[in-house]
Design a protein around this motif. Structure first.
Motif, PDB file in Angstrom:
ATOM      1  N   LEU A 176       0.839  -1.200   0.000  1.00  0.00           N
ATOM      2  CA  LEU A 176       0.000   0.000   0.000  1.00  0.00           C
ATOM      3  C   LEU A 176       0.869   1.244   0.000  1.00  0.00           C
ATOM      4  CD1 LEU A 176      -3.171   0.633   2.121  1.00  0.00           C
ATOM      5  CD2 LEU A 176      -1.404   2.373   1.968  1.00  0.00           C
ATOM      6  N   MET A 177       1.917   1.242   0.838  1.00  0.00           N
ATOM      7  CA  MET A 177       2.808   2.396   0.893  1.00  0.00           C
ATOM      8  C   MET A 177       3.656   2.487  -0.377  1.00  0.00           C
ATOM      9  SD  MET A 177       2.217   3.880   3.833  1.00  0.00           S
ATOM     10  CE  MET A 177       3.675   4.846   4.239  1.00  0.00           C
ATOM     11  N   ALA A 178       4.084   1.342  -0.890  1.00  0.00           N
ATOM     12  CA  ALA A 178       4.907   1.337  -2.097  1.00  0.00           C
ATOM     13  C   ALA A 178       4.144   1.873  -3.298  1.00  0.00           C
ATOM     14  CB  ALA A 178       5.399  -0.078  -2.378  1.00  0.00           C
ATOM     15  N   GLU A 179       2.827   1.720  -3.281  1.00  0.00           N
ATOM     16  CA  GLU A 179       2.009   2.140  -4.413  1.00  0.00           C
ATOM     17  C   GLU A 179       1.798   3.646  -4.473  1.00  0.00           C
ATOM     18  OE1 GLU A 179      -1.656  -0.169  -6.127  1.00  0.00           O
ATOM     19  OE2 GLU A 179      -2.394   1.238  -4.621  1.00  0.00           O
ATOM     20  N   LEU A 180       2.025   4.343  -3.375  1.00  0.00           N
ATOM     21  CA  LEU A 180       1.856   5.789  -3.380  1.00  0.00           C
ATOM     22  C   LEU A 180       2.744   6.416  -4.451  1.00  0.00           C
ATOM     23  CD1 LEU A 180       1.896   6.344   0.467  1.00  0.00           C
ATOM     24  CD2 LEU A 180      -0.009   6.953  -1.027  1.00  0.00           C
ATOM     25  N   PRO A 181       2.251   7.395  -5.193  1.00  0.00           N
ATOM     26  CA  PRO A 181       3.083   8.045  -6.218  1.00  0.00           C
ATOM     27  C   PRO A 181       4.195   8.865  -5.578  1.00  0.00           C
ATOM     28  CG  PRO A 181       0.993   9.193  -5.971  1.00  0.00           C
ATOM     29  CD  PRO A 181       0.887   7.951  -5.134  1.00  0.00           C
ATOM     30  N   GLN A 182       5.146   9.288  -6.392  1.00  0.00           N
ATOM     31  CA  GLN A 182       6.259  10.085  -5.876  1.00  0.00           C
ATOM     32  C   GLN A 182       5.778  11.382  -5.226  1.00  0.00           C
ATOM     33  OE1 GLN A 182       9.645   9.505  -5.731  1.00  0.00           O
ATOM     34  NE2 GLN A 182       9.201   7.416  -6.368  1.00  0.00           N
ATOM     35  N   VAL A 183       4.729  11.960  -5.779  1.00  0.00           N
ATOM     36  CA  VAL A 183       4.167  13.204  -5.247  1.00  0.00           C
ATOM     37  C   VAL A 183       2.662  13.027  -5.089  1.00  0.00           C
ATOM     38  CG1 VAL A 183       3.787  15.668  -5.646  1.00  0.00           C
ATOM     39  CG2 VAL A 183       5.954  14.605  -6.343  1.00  0.00           C
ATOM     40  N   VAL A 184       2.172  13.233  -3.880  1.00  0.00           N
ATOM     41  CA  VAL A 184       0.731  13.211  -3.614  1.00  0.00           C
ATOM     42  C   VAL A 184       0.307  14.651  -3.363  1.00  0.00           C
ATOM     43  CG1 VAL A 184      -1.108  12.397  -2.097  1.00  0.00           C
ATOM     44  CG2 VAL A 184       0.824  10.893  -2.630  1.00  0.00           C
ATOM     45  N   HIS A 185      -0.357  15.249  -4.339  1.00  0.00           N
ATOM     46  CA  HIS A 185      -0.796  16.637  -4.226  1.00  0.00           C
ATOM     47  C   HIS A 185      -2.260  16.649  -3.836  1.00  0.00           C
ATOM     48  CE1 HIS A 185      -1.728  20.707  -6.352  1.00  0.00           C
ATOM     49  NE2 HIS A 185      -1.543  20.865  -5.052  1.00  0.00           N
ATOM     50  N   LEU A 186      -2.553  17.308  -2.726  1.00  0.00           N
ATOM     51  CA  LEU A 186      -3.920  17.391  -2.213  1.00  0.00           C
ATOM     52  C   LEU A 186      -4.339  18.854  -2.195  1.00  0.00           C
ATOM     53  CD1 LEU A 186      -3.380  14.893   0.738  1.00  0.00           C
ATOM     54  CD2 LEU A 186      -4.608  14.408  -1.389  1.00  0.00           C
ATOM     55  N   PRO A 187      -4.905  19.340  -3.302  1.00  0.00           N
ATOM     56  CA  PRO A 187      -5.309  20.748  -3.360  1.00  0.00           C
ATOM     57  C   PRO A 187      -6.404  21.042  -2.336  1.00  0.00           C
ATOM     58  CG  PRO A 187      -5.310  19.743  -5.550  1.00  0.00           C
ATOM     59  CD  PRO A 187      -5.195  18.632  -4.556  1.00  0.00           C
ATOM     60  N   HIS A 188      -6.364  22.249  -1.823  1.00  0.00           N
ATOM     61  CA  HIS A 188      -7.396  22.653  -0.869  1.00  0.00           C
ATOM     62  C   HIS A 188      -8.726  22.839  -1.593  1.00  0.00           C
ATOM     63  CE1 HIS A 188      -9.438  24.518   2.433  1.00  0.00           C
ATOM     64  NE2 HIS A 188      -9.660  25.596   1.725  1.00  0.00           N
ATOM     65  N   ARG A 189      -9.715  22.141  -1.133  1.00  0.00           N
ATOM     66  CA  ARG A 189     -11.066  22.295  -1.659  1.00  0.00           C
ATOM     67  C   ARG A 189     -12.009  22.372  -0.475  1.00  0.00           C
ATOM     68  NH1 ARG A 189      -9.405  17.747  -4.988  1.00  0.00           N
ATOM     69  NH2 ARG A 189      -8.771  18.444  -7.057  1.00  0.00           N
ATOM     70  N   VAL A 190     -12.835  23.390  -0.442  1.00  0.00           N
ATOM     71  CA  VAL A 190     -13.751  23.581   0.678  1.00  0.00           C
ATOM     72  C   VAL A 190     -14.638  22.352   0.837  1.00  0.00           C
ATOM     73  CG1 VAL A 190     -15.648  24.976   1.573  1.00  0.00           C
ATOM     74  CG2 VAL A 190     -13.735  26.080   0.391  1.00  0.00           C
ATOM     75  N   GLY A 191     -14.673  21.823   2.051  1.00  0.00           N
ATOM     76  CA  GLY A 191     -15.530  20.681   2.345  1.00  0.00           C
ATOM     77  C   GLY A 191     -14.895  19.335   2.099  1.00  0.00           C
ATOM     78  N   ARG A 192     -13.704  19.295   1.482  1.00  0.00           N
ATOM     79  CA  ARG A 192     -13.039  18.026   1.224  1.00  0.00           C
ATOM     80  C   ARG A 192     -12.057  17.720   2.346  1.00  0.00           C
ATOM     81  NH1 ARG A 192     -13.150  16.180  -4.031  1.00  0.00           N
ATOM     82  NH2 ARG A 192     -12.255  14.291  -3.121  1.00  0.00           N
ATOM     83  N   HIS A 193     -12.032  16.489   2.787  1.00  0.00           N
ATOM     84  CA  HIS A 193     -11.089  16.001   3.787  1.00  0.00           C
ATOM     85  C   HIS A 193     -11.045  16.881   5.038  1.00  0.00           C
ATOM     86  CE1 HIS A 193     -10.013  13.678   0.326  1.00  0.00           C
ATOM     87  NE2 HIS A 193      -9.412  14.677  -0.273  1.00  0.00           N
ATOM     88  N   PRO A 194     -12.178  17.011   5.718  1.00  0.00           N
ATOM     89  CA  PRO A 194     -12.219  17.908   6.895  1.00  0.00           C
ATOM     90  C   PRO A 194     -11.247  17.512   7.993  1.00  0.00           C
ATOM     91  CG  PRO A 194     -14.199  16.527   6.779  1.00  0.00           C
ATOM     92  CD  PRO A 194     -13.488  16.376   5.466  1.00  0.00           C
TER      93      PRO A 194
END
Length: 315
Positions: free
Chosen positions: A131-149
């Motif tokens: 699971l950890m190995a599958e993560l991409p080199q860069v995980v970009h999580l843009p700020h979006r209102v209401g997402r991932h509180p």
């Protein structure tokens, strides 16, 4: 323990570290490849992340980015060209008109164009869960209102804790950083459209089987017993599990038992007999034989080579 918790616990060593940096004007700094994972969270302003061998990523206020494999990268005020990147100052030598959170803000802090929370986790990449190995080199999580509180809440709490000396910060900050890693991985899983492990944990049959194996890896599992636990026939479980996880159920169980054993050898002083019993081997000899076949070394030598990993200080 659940699969995600186990996957993180198997590789996490030492203590995470973080600081806040402000920068203004024209600047460009390089962070060398690291045997762990790094992250940046933009609290104010904007900047660019330029990963080694990857496409530039524009970061704005509230954006979070995780580099789970410790990829080298550059942070800059703009999408710098190759010549500018080559001149980037090492992060440890860079002032950037910035200051760490332990120092008082300069009088011009309000005029700073960038305010970013930077940090890193020390990870043992020698035995990474897929699971950890599958993560991409860069995980970009843009700020979006209401997402991932929950991710936003952790970011806000970290900003407060790192804003100045506070009672109990020595416990609060590392704990919040651990939460941040979990929440960033959760966020990636919820948004990933191509990853095998988000699909595996989203499949009710495979997820049920994985939960059972991780909840009690020492149990005398068989394909029939696991299929009953998952509520399907043995052929159905074997087909779906192998397709999504990448190996048959019992092969995954053996791999996870020995990975768990490596963690116990690294983090505890438990005798081999106790570790063998905890992961489902009847005798220390059977455990040692299986461990040596998988790792190419005996449990005792593995322990000697990894003593003190968990006790290391901040990354």
């Amino acid at each position: 323990m659940d699969v995600v918790s186990d996957a993180i616990s198997a590789v996490r060593i030492g203590r995470p570290s973080s600081n806040r940096v402000r920068a203004s004007g024209s600047w460009c700094t390089r962070l060398a490849p690291y045997d762990g994972a790094g992250f940046h969270i933009v609290l104010e302003g904007s900047c660019w992340l330029l990963p080694d061998g990857g496409a530039p990523v524009a970061l704005g206020v509230g954006d979070a980015v995780l580099l789970p494999h410790g990829a080298g990268h550059v942070l800059a005020d703009s999408a710098a060209d190759a010549e500018a990147v080559a001149r980037a100052l090492p992060f440890d030598d860079w002032s950037g008109d910035g200051y760490p959170s332990s120092d008082p803000p300069p009088a011009t802090a309000d005029a700073a164009r960038l305010h970013v929370l930077c940090g890193k986790y020390r990870l043992d990449h020698s035995r990474v869960h897929p699971l950890m190995a599958e993560l991409p080199q860069v995980v970009h999580l843009p700020h979006r209102v209401g997402r991932h509180p929950e991710l936003r809440a952790a970011i806000d709490l970290l900003g407060v804790e790192l804003g100045g000396p506070r009672p109990g910060a020595g416990i609060a900050v590392p704990s919040l950083l651990d939460l941040l890693l979990v929440y960033m991985i959760r966020a990636w899983m919820s948004e990933s459209t191509a990853g095998a492990w988000p699909a595996a944990l989203g499949d009710p049959v495979v997820a049920s089987a994985l939960r059972a194996l991780h909840a009690d890896p020492a149990a005398p599992w068989t394909n029939d017993r696991l299929a009953t636990e998952a509520g399907v026939s043995r052929p159905t479980l074997a087909r779906r599990f192998t397709a999504l996880v990448g190996r048959p159920p019992m092969a995954y169980l053996t791999w996870w038992r020995l990975t768990r054993a490596a963690t116990l050898l690294r983090d505890t002083t438990d005798p081999l007999a106790a570790i063998a019993a905890r992961i489902g081997y009847g005798t220390p000899y059977a455990f040692s034989h299986a461990f040596s076949r998988e790792f190419g070394t005996t449990p005792g030598r593995y322990r000697e080579g990894h003593q003190g990993d968990r006790a290391r200080g901040p990354a």
